[in-house]
Design a protein around this motif. Sequence first.
Motif, PDB file in Angstrom:
ATOM      1  N   CYS A   1       0.305  -1.403  -0.139  1.00 49.69           N
ATOM      2  CA  CYS A   1       0.160   0.029  -0.180  1.00 49.69           C
ATOM      3  C   CYS A   1       0.749   1.120   0.085  1.00 49.69           C
ATOM      4  CB  CYS A   1      -0.849  -0.194   1.249  1.00 49.69           C
ATOM      5  SG  CYS A   1      -1.531   1.716   1.640  1.00 49.69           S
ATOM      6  N   ALA A   2       1.693   1.412   0.713  1.00 50.81           N
ATOM      7  CA  ALA A   2       3.290   2.467   0.329  1.00 50.81           C
ATOM      8  C   ALA A   2       3.551   2.508  -0.351  1.00 50.81           C
ATOM      9  CB  ALA A   2       3.904   2.176   1.896  1.00 50.81           C
ATOM     10  N   ALA A   3       3.962   1.456  -0.998  1.00 53.75           N
ATOM     11  CA  ALA A   3       4.619   1.431  -2.598  1.00 53.75           C
ATOM     12  C   ALA A   3       3.565   1.673  -3.057  1.00 53.75           C
ATOM     13  CB  ALA A   3       5.257   0.428  -2.599  1.00 53.75           C
ATOM     14  N   ALA A   4       2.463   1.951  -3.401  1.00 54.52           N
ATOM     15  CA  ALA A   4       1.535   2.333  -4.191  1.00 54.52           C
ATOM     16  C   ALA A   4       1.218   4.070  -4.413  1.00 54.52           C
ATOM     17  CB  ALA A   4       0.080   1.448  -4.301  1.00 54.52           C
ATOM     18  N   LEU A   5       0.768   4.064  -3.622  1.00 54.60           N
ATOM     19  CA  LEU A   5       0.853   6.014  -2.966  1.00 54.60           C
ATOM     20  C   LEU A   5       1.900   6.925  -3.084  1.00 54.60           C
ATOM     21  CD1 LEU A   5      -1.202   5.094   0.979  1.00 54.60           C
ATOM     22  CD2 LEU A   5      -2.108   6.345  -1.060  1.00 54.60           C
ATOM     23  N   ASN A   6       3.242   5.506  -3.194  1.00 54.97           N
ATOM     24  CA  ASN A   6       4.287   6.712  -3.167  1.00 54.97           C
ATOM     25  C   ASN A   6       4.454   6.307  -4.499  1.00 54.97           C
ATOM     26  OD1 ASN A   6       7.620   5.637  -4.273  1.00 54.97           O
ATOM     27  ND2 ASN A   6       7.695   7.167  -2.704  1.00 54.97           N
ATOM     28  N   HIS A   7       4.084   5.599  -5.450  1.00 56.95           N
ATOM     29  CA  HIS A   7       3.792   5.923  -7.252  1.00 56.95           C
ATOM     30  C   HIS A   7       3.292   6.889  -7.197  1.00 56.95           C
ATOM     31  CE1 HIS A   7       5.571   2.262  -8.690  1.00 56.95           C
ATOM     32  NE2 HIS A   7       5.631   1.925  -7.993  1.00 56.95           N
ATOM     33  N   VAL A   8       1.937   7.155  -6.592  1.00 56.09           N
ATOM     34  CA  VAL A   8       0.877   8.262  -7.316  1.00 56.09           C
ATOM     35  C   VAL A   8       1.597   9.505  -6.745  1.00 56.09           C
ATOM     36  CG1 VAL A   8      -1.465   9.443  -5.747  1.00 56.09           C
ATOM     37  CG2 VAL A   8      -1.161   7.248  -6.737  1.00 56.09           C
ATOM     38  N   LEU A   9       2.382   9.790  -5.269  1.00 57.82           N
ATOM     39  CA  LEU A   9       2.575  11.086  -4.845  1.00 57.82           C
ATOM     40  C   LEU A   9       3.657  11.390  -5.538  1.00 57.82           C
ATOM     41  CD1 LEU A   9       1.902  10.731  -1.109  1.00 57.82           C
ATOM     42  CD2 LEU A   9       0.509  11.754  -2.781  1.00 57.82           C
ATOM     43  N   ASP A  10       5.103  10.036  -6.239  1.00 59.49           N
ATOM     44  CA  ASP A  10       5.719  10.624  -7.119  1.00 59.49           C
ATOM     45  C   ASP A  10       6.455  10.180  -8.787  1.00 59.49           C
ATOM     46  OD1 ASP A  10       7.728  11.878  -4.887  1.00 59.49           O
ATOM     47  OD2 ASP A  10       8.869   9.354  -4.548  1.00 59.49           O
ATOM     48  N   ARG A  11       4.635  10.285  -9.045  1.00 61.99           N
ATOM     49  CA  ARG A  11       4.470  10.516 -10.124  1.00 61.99           C
ATOM     50  C   ARG A  11       5.161  11.188 -11.310  1.00 61.99           C
ATOM     51  NH1 ARG A  11       0.016  12.450  -7.510  1.00 61.99           N
ATOM     52  NH2 ARG A  11      -0.763  14.227  -8.668  1.00 61.99           N
ATOM     53  N   ARG A  12       5.347  12.480 -10.790  1.00 58.92           N
ATOM     54  CA  ARG A  12       5.922  13.452 -11.893  1.00 58.92           C
ATOM     55  C   ARG A  12       7.494  13.578 -11.242  1.00 58.92           C
ATOM     56  NH1 ARG A  12       1.135  16.246  -9.161  1.00 58.92           N
ATOM     57  NH2 ARG A  12      -0.258  17.286 -10.869  1.00 58.92           N
ATOM     58  N   ILE A  13       8.064  13.151 -10.481  1.00 56.99           N
ATOM     59  CA  ILE A  13       9.471  12.892 -10.300  1.00 56.99           C
ATOM     60  C   ILE A  13       9.867  11.779 -11.076  1.00 56.99           C
ATOM     61  CG2 ILE A  13      11.219  12.770  -8.792  1.00 56.99           C
ATOM     62  CD1 ILE A  13       9.285  14.057  -6.761  1.00 56.99           C
ATOM     63  N   ASP A  14       9.284  10.608 -10.787  1.00 54.71           N
ATOM     64  CA  ASP A  14       9.046   9.130 -11.597  1.00 54.71           C
ATOM     65  C   ASP A  14       9.456   9.563 -12.644  1.00 54.71           C
ATOM     66  OD1 ASP A  14       9.477   8.484  -9.087  1.00 54.71           O
ATOM     67  OD2 ASP A  14       7.456   7.401  -9.776  1.00 54.71           O
ATOM     68  N   ALA A  15       8.092  11.271 -13.571  1.00 52.92           N
ATOM     69  CA  ALA A  15       8.410  11.224 -14.850  1.00 52.92           C
ATOM     70  C   ALA A  15       9.779  11.883 -15.495  1.00 52.92           C
ATOM     71  CB  ALA A  15       7.481  11.646 -15.482  1.00 52.92           C
ATOM     72  N   GLN A  16      10.446  12.449 -14.316  1.00 52.68           N
ATOM     73  CA  GLN A  16      11.100  13.265 -14.823  1.00 52.68           C
ATOM     74  C   GLN A  16      13.000  12.165 -15.012  1.00 52.68           C
ATOM     75  OE1 GLN A  16      11.584  17.585 -13.282  1.00 52.68           O
ATOM     76  NE2 GLN A  16       9.779  16.885 -13.108  1.00 52.68           N
ATOM     77  N   MET A  17      13.119  11.311 -14.175  1.00 50.13           N
ATOM     78  CA  MET A  17      14.151   9.962 -14.153  1.00 50.13           C
ATOM     79  C   MET A  17      13.899   8.872 -14.700  1.00 50.13           C
ATOM     80  SD  MET A  17      14.440  11.105  -9.893  1.00 50.13           S
ATOM     81  CE  MET A  17      16.147  10.239  -9.851  1.00 50.13           C
ATOM     82  N   SER A  18      15.403   8.326 -15.639  1.00 51.56           N
ATOM     83  CA  SER A  18      15.642   7.412 -16.658  1.00 51.56           C
ATOM     84  C   SER A  18      14.724   6.417 -15.510  1.00 51.56           C
ATOM     85  CB  SER A  18      16.801   7.287 -16.004  1.00 51.56           C
ATOM     86  OG  SER A  18      18.279   7.029 -16.240  1.00 51.56           O
ATOM     87  N   ARG A  19      15.133   6.179 -14.805  1.00 54.21           N
ATOM     88  CA  ARG A  19      15.079   5.044 -13.446  1.00 54.21           C
ATOM     89  C   ARG A  19      13.415   4.587 -12.905  1.00 54.21           C
ATOM     90  NH1 ARG A  19      14.668   3.871  -7.370  1.00 54.21           N
ATOM     91  NH2 ARG A  19      14.643   5.841  -7.145  1.00 54.21           N
ATOM     92  N   THR A  20      12.624   5.393 -13.299  1.00 59.09           N
ATOM     93  CA  THR A  20      11.487   5.383 -12.816  1.00 59.09           C
ATOM     94  C   THR A  20      10.797   5.547 -13.854  1.00 59.09           C
ATOM     95  OG1 THR A  20      11.820   8.033 -11.937  1.00 59.09           O
ATOM     96  CG2 THR A  20      11.862   6.024 -10.343  1.00 59.09           C
ATOM     97  N   ARG A  21      11.111   6.453 -15.113  1.00 58.11           N
ATOM     98  CA  ARG A  21       9.905   6.704 -15.572  1.00 58.11           C
ATOM     99  C   ARG A  21       8.594   6.086 -16.339  1.00 58.11           C
ATOM    100  NH1 ARG A  21      14.402   9.269 -19.549  1.00 58.11           N
ATOM    101  NH2 ARG A  21      13.866  10.846 -18.144  1.00 58.11           N
ATOM    102  N   GLY A  22       9.875   4.448 -16.252  1.00 53.95           N
ATOM    103  CA  GLY A  22       9.102   2.803 -16.890  1.00 53.95           C
ATOM    104  C   GLY A  22       7.272   2.909 -16.407  1.00 53.95           C
ATOM    105  N   ARG A  23       7.594   3.207 -14.443  1.00 54.40           N
ATOM    106  CA  ARG A  23       6.985   2.454 -14.041  1.00 54.40           C
ATOM    107  C   ARG A  23       5.279   3.506 -14.033  1.00 54.40           C
ATOM    108  NH1 ARG A  23       9.269   5.289  -8.388  1.00 54.40           N
ATOM    109  NH2 ARG A  23      10.975   3.398  -8.299  1.00 54.40           N
ATOM    110  N   PRO A  24       3.456   2.003 -13.770  1.00 57.77           N
ATOM    111  CA  PRO A  24       2.940   2.688 -14.390  1.00 57.77           C
ATOM    112  C   PRO A  24       2.093   4.037 -14.922  1.00 57.77           C
ATOM    113  CG  PRO A  24       2.732   0.905 -13.330  1.00 57.77           C
ATOM    114  CD  PRO A  24       4.253   1.317 -12.811  1.00 57.77           C
ATOM    115  N   LEU A  25       2.750   4.807 -13.872  1.00 55.61           N
ATOM    116  CA  LEU A  25       1.643   6.243 -13.631  1.00 55.61           C
ATOM    117  C   LEU A  25       2.550   7.062 -14.844  1.00 55.61           C
ATOM    118  CD1 LEU A  25       0.847   6.520  -9.766  1.00 55.61           C
ATOM    119  CD2 LEU A  25      -0.787   5.728 -11.891  1.00 55.61           C
TER     120      LEU A  25
END
Length: 313
Positions: free
Chosen positions: A73-97
Amino acid sequence: MRPPRHSIPLASAARLGREAPLAWRHYLALTKPRVVALIVFTAVVGTLLASPGLPPIRALVWGNLGIALAAACAAALNHVLDRRIDAQMSRTRGRPLPRGQLTERQALSFAAVLGFLSMAILGLLVNPLTAALTFVSLIGYAVIYTVWLKRATSQNIVIGGAAGAAPPVLGWTAVTGSVDANALLLFLIIFAWTPPHFWALAIARRDEYAQAGIPMLPVTHGEDYTRLHVLLYTILLVAVTALPFLTGMSGLIYLAAALVLNAMFLYYALILKITAHRDLPMRVFRFSVTYLMWLFAALLADHYLPTTQSLLR
């Protein structure tokens, strides 16, 4: 000749039909399964160490299932809250959101179901203390760390590490219903391990964190400063990992394993400090995961092997 009116909807339905079986993979990715697996492993070790023999089956099964669901649950919430940051980083831009494979609403609904199931299992089938501490840990990581600390201070991972260090304590309380001194030793080990573990990754991804505006230590104080603190916290970790033996919680099996693992970690931290090989930070990061797994496995082996030896006599 015009196509039948129903041809386009049927094509879309066929495409959705092909993609539907893959949706579970996107939801699974939200849970950060590798991270959750390590969390659950440390929680299981806490559960097993809390009992002289085998722990109650209810605590072992339902306790760790509830902890696993809370971590997911905490990991899924982290995906939502960090979605804009994830989109800017090569390590995380492949995540579902960032890839649009799931919507924020879907991710939040999924997280809510996981959180509800976790609290119900822990509160009804384990004990209220484990449920309460798990909830505090979930909020600490998903909200306090992700929303505030991560963006507020370069010491984010040090302060926020308390949430990540909680699982073995949760596993322990699932058996005993109380927070014991030995459980806090397990907490201290992970708490001291977290900074050198994560700062090694932060060095490797420094430019991406800088671009995303996240004040990780290498961004705010530079790589040399961070390498020094990886070494200093590794030395602190060595001292902390001696406590289970010094307090009588564990014996010679654990001590031997800890000495070898600590020597290896110190070697990596020292090489990281004095050299600037580009691939070394990620090697340190990966080793730190292996280090923690083997260290907790040694705690477990030390706990049970004497009993096994006495049975063989």
